[in-house]
Design a protein around this motif. Structure first.
Motif, mmCIF file in Angstrom:
data_model
loop_
_atom_site.group_PDB
_atom_site.id
_atom_site.type_symbol
_atom_site.label_atom_id
_atom_site.label_comp_id
_atom_site.label_asym_id
_atom_site.label_seq_id
_atom_site.Cartn_x
_atom_site.Cartn_y
_atom_site.Cartn_z
ATOM 1 N N HIS A 9 -4.126 -4.836 -0.442
ATOM 2 C CA HIS A 9 -4.856 -4.168 0.958
ATOM 3 C C HIS A 9 -5.304 -5.032 2.015
ATOM 4 N N GLY A 58 0.796 -1.221 -0.080
ATOM 5 C CA GLY A 58 0.058 -0.084 0.195
ATOM 6 C C GLY A 58 0.848 1.206 -0.158
ATOM 7 N N THR A 118 -14.514 -4.084 1.982
ATOM 8 C CA THR A 118 -13.709 -5.488 2.311
ATOM 9 C C THR A 118 -14.999 -6.645 2.492
ATOM 10 N N GLY A 178 -7.252 -8.731 -3.093
ATOM 11 C CA GLY A 178 -7.586 -7.566 -2.301
ATOM 12 C C GLY A 178 -6.383 -6.453 -2.924
ATOM 13 N N ARG A 179 -5.474 -6.906 -3.908
ATOM 14 C CA ARG A 179 -4.635 -6.109 -4.335
ATOM 15 C C ARG A 179 -3.512 -5.324 -3.589
ATOM 16 N N ALA A 198 -7.595 -5.773 6.927
ATOM 17 C CA ALA A 198 -7.742 -4.587 5.928
ATOM 18 C C ALA A 198 -6.761 -3.677 6.080
ATOM 19 N N ASP A 199 -6.125 -2.844 5.508
ATOM 20 C CA ASP A 199 -5.271 -1.758 5.763
ATOM 21 C C ASP A 199 -6.030 -0.482 5.358
ATOM 22 N N SER A 200 -5.806 0.619 5.763
ATOM 23 C CA SER A 200 -6.371 2.069 5.666
ATOM 24 C C SER A 200 -7.157 2.360 4.155
ATOM 25 N N GLY A 201 -6.327 1.553 3.489
ATOM 26 C CA GLY A 201 -6.771 1.800 1.851
ATOM 27 C C GLY A 201 -7.972 1.149 1.473
ATOM 28 N N MET A 202 -8.861 0.217 2.412
ATOM 29 C CA MET A 202 -9.786 -0.550 1.949
ATOM 30 C C MET A 202 -10.931 -0.471 3.284
#
Length: 760
Positions: free
Chosen positions: A609, A153, A463, A606-607, A454-458
């Protein structure tokens, strides 16, 4: 002395098989005890060595960035401190493997909690992106010095410059983040700080934690970990393997001692005239005792020496953890003493049991006492006479009668034979319990197969949409997990909110009921023990500066975090914090689906994330236990075989006096053989029934006791299936019948002169 050796040599030629089995059984028992000793040393020493050499901190406290930690160094009982260091919770990736880590800003190599480098070098100010990985994290990522790590990310990269051992809690995928040491400049978004306390008196850890939290304020403390928790986690499965080996080794040693005692007693009864002759020609009682004692101690000594030599020479070649344990154990200071003491103790125990049995031989009078015309209790019982009147086969009736005529002797034989069978049932139960963790994890506290973060980008909605699109996912349970301070502020526990009231998480309950209403929760055994509470009690904990009061309505099987977990619904936690959003998702998969393939597919979708991990199964670390259990069953089978051969020999020898009478009433040699075979089979059947009846509850008690001590909790014990127990019992009885057939047939076809000589 010459006569003693000639007697021993003659007896060895007559009982070669029994001597071989005693040697093999002793070798197996001593090898089990030596491996148990090695595993105990392996479980304790590596962590203790790292802790001592690194001057490890006894307490690590994670706080918010604004916490004033300067006053902790002045607390009573604090010898020194390390830190505070800024920390950043993030995710790193290497060769397609992701891991949650704590990035710790360390300007210089600390003097307390000093990482021990195993490869590479320490941080260099000239390389601001260089990091040192904790060794278990490095193994999980397959990373070594020179490798590049990415932060999914972001465009950031880190370079591994070293790998180090640490005495802090180790990396566990999905449970405990890995530790990464970096320069403060590499910690770009610090979200907290950590400080370590080294205490003057480690036994006062709880008190020191309480004082530290009081000084800092409960609202700024995020998590507390102690050296006892780190040590228990490091010992983990190795200590359990050592306990299993030690327990079964001692049990097998006791069973072997009883078997040797029975064998000598039976042999004495069969050689009363020979012993009387020895005394008549000048042998003292002590010399007679020494004949049996020296003979069986020699067997035990041969087996013990063989086990010690094989363990020392070939132990490191055992694949897996056992071989590693032997290698570490051989380098410990007490290795030589243990290698000598364990075999000597086993030989002395067998010698003591042999001496007790041989003492009876020393009491045999020089003049043989005439045998009674009929053994006590030898008359047919009313049941036996009625059975013959019903025209049941005489061999069956007489064999049953023969097996249970002499009640004290029969009970002793059944008891000695039942002991190894009982231990085999316990071993089978341990095998079944481990297998159940793999075949039916939902029944053992593991309903979910994957954990997703999940990170903050999702966002949460994105999700959930992605996870719901995966057809192999049966259910998705959103949740959060935070560290909470227990009452008294002496430790932190895991507070989880999983599922909702409309779609509750399927906890495996061993006691109580599910948490359905407001403020209701279920807890693991480790938490109940830590707080000294029971199902039905209310508990208060603190998350940051927010109190959380929950009503424990059930006890769940909890394999994670040593059972120090209290779980409720996400809705309950949102009542205190309406803006709370899920930080993790537990996935229950459809039957037959490979979790690793689903994890790979979700990570790809999830690319970058999503951080997807399979749920750790505690039975994964116990895979060596299968081979251990199989080996122990073989040793116990050898001991049972010794006792069985002893029982067969005694039955055949006692049947010689009845041989003329049986032939006189018209029984054929085949029918006489069938009497002995039936008597042996009845004895084996009684031993199987006793061993199974006592072994199953004993196995459940032992396994549940281990579950309670580990924090998982009671209720995990699984007994073998009825079909397996039936096959086990049938194999034991049929094996006894097969072993008795040949000596019984030989005795039934003896010449008349030999029979008269035996009866005389």
């Amino acid at each position: 002395m010459r006569a003693t050796l000639r007697w021993a040599h003659s007896d060895l030629r007559t009982h070669r098989g029994e001597a071989l089995f005693i040697v093999l059984a002793t070798a197996g028992i001593v090898a089990s005890l030596l491996l148990a000793t090695a595993l105990f040393g392996y479980a304790t020493n590596p962590w203790q060595r790292v802790f001592t050499q690194s001057r490890g901190a006894h307490v690590w406290i994670h706080t918010v960035r604004s916490a004033d930690t300067g006053r902790l160094a002045a607390l009573d009982g604090v010898e020194s401190v390390t830190g505070p260091y800024p920390t950043e919770s993030t995710t790193i990736s290497s060769r397609g493997t992701r891991a949650s880590v704590e990035l710790r800003g360390t300007p210089r190599r600390p003097s307390v909690g000093r990482p021990l480098l195993t490869s590479g070098h320490w941080l260099d100010p000239g390389d601001p992106n260089g990091v040192v990985l904790e060794s278990r994290l490095a193994r999980s990522l397959l990373a070594e010095p020179g490798d590049t790590l990415t932060l999914p990310g972001t465009a950031r990269t880190l370079t591994v410059v070293g790998v180090a051992d640490s005495a802090e809690p180790r990396y566990r995928p999905g449970e405990q983040p890995g530790l990464v040491w970096a320069l403060p400049s590499a910690v770009r978004a610090p979200d907290g700080r950590v400080i370590g306390l080294r205490l003057t008196h480690p036994g006062d850890t709880d008190y020191a934690v309480q004082r530290a939290v009081t000084v800092l304020g409960a609202g700024v403390v995020g998590e507390v970990s102690t050296w006892q928790q780190a040590r228990a986690e490091a010992q983990g499965d190795n200590r359990l393997l050592g306990q299993v080996l030690g327990l079964f080794g001692l049990g097998a040693l006791v069973a072997a001692g009883f078997a040797v005692h029975g064998a000598i007693g039976t042999r004495i009864r069969g050689h009363l005239r020979d012993i009387s002759v020895l005394k008549a020609i000048g042998f003292t009682p002590g010399q007679v005792v020494r004949i049996f004692l020296v003979q069986h101690v020699a067997y035990a000594l041969l087996g013990a020496v063989a086990a010690a030599v094989l363990t020392q020479g070939l132990g490191t070649g055992i694949p897996g953890r056992l071989g590693d344990a032997v290698g570490v154990w051989q380098g410990l200071p007490g290795h030589t003493v243990a290698l000598f003491a364990v075999p000597v103790a086993a030989v002395l125990f067998i010698g003591a049991v042999t001496g007790l049995a041989a003492w009876r031989a020393g009491r045999v009078p020089p003049v043989p006492v005439p045998r009674p015309a009929a053994p006590a209790g030898g008359r047919l019982t009313g049941v036996a006479r009625r059975a013959l009147g019903l025209r049941l086969p005489p061999a069956l009736v007489l064999g049953w009668h023969k097996a249970f005529t002499r009640r004290p002797r029969t009970l002793a034989t059944v008891g000695r034979l039942a002991l190894p069978l009982l231990l085999i049932v316990v071993a089978m139960s341990a095998w079944t319990t481990i297998d159940r963790f793999h075949s039916r994890p939902a029944q053992m506290g593991l309903p979910a197969a994957l954990t997703v973060r999940a990170d903050s980008g999702m966002s949460d909605r994105e999700t959930r949409t992605l996870l719901d699109r995966e057809p192999r996912v049966a259910a998705v349970y959103p949740g959060v997990e935070v560290a909470a301070l227990v009452p008294g502020q002496t430790a932190t526990i895991a507070l989880r909110g999983l599922g909702t009231r409309q779609d509750p998480y399927p906890y495996t309950l061993a006691e109580g009921r599910p948490a359905r209403g407001p403020d209701e929760a279920v807890a693991g055994q480790g938490l109940l023990d830590l707080l000294d509470v029971h199902v039905g009690d209310w508990v208060r904990m603190t998350v940051g500066d927010q109190p959380q009061i929950l009503h424990i309505v059930g006890r769940s099987i909890e394999p994670e975090n040593a059972g120090r977990v209290i779980s409720t619904s996400l809705d309950t936690l949102r009542e205190n914090d309406p803006h709370l959003t899920p930080t993790l998702y537990q996935l229950r998969l459809r039957p037959g689906v490979d979790p690793h393939r689903v994890a790979s597919a979700l990570a790809t979708a999830g690319r970058g994330h999503l951080d997807v991990h399979t749920v750790t199964n505690p039975a994964d670390g116990l895979s060596p236990l299968r081979a251990v259990v199989a080996g122990l069953i073989c040793v116990l089978a050898l001991i049972g075989l010794i006792e069985l051969l002893t029982a067969i020999g005694g039955t055949v020898r006692e049947g010689e006096r009845d041989l003329l009478a049986l032939k006189a009433i018209g029984l054929s040699p085949r029918q006489i053989t069938a009497i002995t075979v039936t008597a042996t089979s009845c004895t084996a059947l009684a031993a199987v029934v006793v061993g199974t009846a006592l072994g199953l509850p004993l196995a459940h008690w032992l396994i549940d006791a281990q579950g309670r001590s580990s924090g998982i909790g009671a209720g995990i014990a699984q007994g073998p299936s009825p079909v397996l127990l039936l096959l086990f019992g049938a194999a034991a009885v049929l094996g006894a019948a097969a072993l008795a057939a040949l000596p019984a047939a030989r005795a039934a076809r003896r010449r008349l002169a030999d029979t008269l000589s035996a009866v005389a």
